[in-house]
Design an enzyme around this catalytic site. Structure first.
Site, PDB file in Angstrom:
ATOM      1  N   PHE A 182       0.837  -1.200   0.000  1.00 24.91           N
ATOM      2  CA  PHE A 182       0.000   0.000   0.000  1.00 24.91           C
ATOM      3  C   PHE A 182       0.871   1.249   0.000  1.00 24.91           C
ATOM      4  O   PHE A 182       2.049   1.222   0.361  1.00 24.91           O
ATOM      5  CB  PHE A 182      -0.962   0.003   1.193  1.00 24.91           C
ATOM      6  CG  PHE A 182      -0.306   0.122   2.541  1.00 24.91           C
ATOM      7  CD1 PHE A 182      -0.118   1.362   3.136  1.00 24.91           C
ATOM      8  CD2 PHE A 182       0.120  -1.006   3.235  1.00 24.91           C
ATOM      9  CE1 PHE A 182       0.479   1.481   4.383  1.00 24.91           C
ATOM     10  CE2 PHE A 182       0.718  -0.905   4.481  1.00 24.91           C
ATOM     11  CZ  PHE A 182       0.900   0.344   5.061  1.00 24.91           C
ATOM     12  N   CYS A 183       0.264   2.342  -0.446  1.00 30.39           N
ATOM     13  CA  CYS A 183       0.927   3.642  -0.515  1.00 30.39           C
ATOM     14  C   CYS A 183      -0.160   4.710  -0.483  1.00 30.39           C
ATOM     15  O   CYS A 183      -1.331   4.392  -0.272  1.00 30.39           O
ATOM     16  CB  CYS A 183       1.793   3.750  -1.777  1.00 30.39           C
ATOM     17  SG  CYS A 183       0.872   3.454  -3.296  1.00 30.39           S
ATOM     18  N   THR A 184       0.186   5.952  -0.712  1.00 28.86           N
ATOM     19  CA  THR A 184      -0.780   7.031  -0.541  1.00 28.86           C
ATOM     20  C   THR A 184      -1.979   6.904  -1.473  1.00 28.86           C
ATOM     21  O   THR A 184      -3.137   6.898  -1.031  1.00 28.86           O
ATOM     22  CB  THR A 184      -0.104   8.400  -0.761  1.00 28.86           C
ATOM     23  OG1 THR A 184       1.042   8.484   0.077  1.00 28.86           O
ATOM     24  CG2 THR A 184      -1.059   9.538  -0.431  1.00 28.86           C
TER      25      THR A 184
END
Length: 245
Positions: A182-184
């Site tokens: 996951f990331c922004t």
């Protein structure tokens, strides 16, 4: 009252002429009174924009009329003031730099898990097949320090180009598990999930990233805020900017 619409979006899609497209998009955005950043590359587009709601949505709608960007989806949030000081439209080698040319999401997307399904997995403590779920934060260390999913793996990256080497060094720790990167907003974790798949890891990306999770789920299994690359600095799980100090 929060009256400035903020949108973030990216799409991996073949763009043969990013240099030619740049002035056209810049002219449209200026005419609409929009500020923020648009990054163009042969692999696609990445944007963070803010302004009057009708102007921003109109700009995105016009962008989608180009068949290359028809599938572009945005994540929306609001602020009381314009969080960008100016408009930047840049042409780069990659829309998110990884320095790993075999990773081409425009040709093959990473498997994705939607936020609601991920919450169910985290509530249960395992995925639908009964396997352990590992949340892998692909962001830089300073971003992680603002907030992350409870129990997430954090490799203390200083920049995303370090991810391939970090993954190779820790491959054994992820084998036999369901990994959700996951990331922004989704762009880094999409490349990350593809790379993990090449290493033989059963990996998914979180569809829509952290901001998409906040929008659909809220703060379940999350601790802290999410850093964003504008003057708002960070958003809480209600997509509300942190108070200005």
């Amino acid at each position: 009252m929060a009256s400035v619409l903020n949108v973030s979006a990216y799409l991996f899609t073949a763009v043969a002429d990013p240099g030619t497209l740049r002035p056209t998009l810049k002219e449209r955005a200026i005419a609409a009174g929009i500020r923020g950043t648009i990054i163009l590359a042969e692999e696609g587009i990445n944007l963070f924009l803010a302004g009057d709601a009708d102007a921003v949505r109109g700009f995105v709608a016009e962008l989608r009329r180009d068949p290359r960007f028809a599938a572009l989806t945005t994540k929306e949030s609001w602020s009381e003031a314009q969080p960008f000081g100016k408009l930047l439209v840049k042409v780069k080698r990659e829309i998110i730099r990884m320095d790993h040319p075999t990773i081409r999401p425009a040709d093959r997307r990473a498997p994705a898990v939607d936020p609601l399904t991920l919450r169910i997995w985290l509530d249960r403590g395992h995925d639908d097949a009964g396997r352990e779920v590992v949340l892998l934060d692909t962001r830089n260390a300073f971003e992680v320090d603002y907030g992350t999913f409870e129990g997430a793996v954090d490799w203390r990256l200083e920049r995303f180009t370090q991810f391939p080497d970090a993954a190779a060094a820790r491959r054994a720790e992820l084998e036999g598990k369901t990994v959700v990167s996951f990331c922004t907003g989704g762009i880094r974790c999409e490349k990350a999930a593809i790379h993990l798949g090449e290493l033989g890891i059963d990996a998914f990306q979180l569809d829509g990233g952290i901001l998409g999770y906040f929008e659909k789920v809220g703060g379940d299994h999350w601790s802290g805020e999410c850093f964003v690359f504008d003057e708002r600095e960070a958003l809480d799980p209600t997509l509300t900017p942190r108070p200005q100090r």
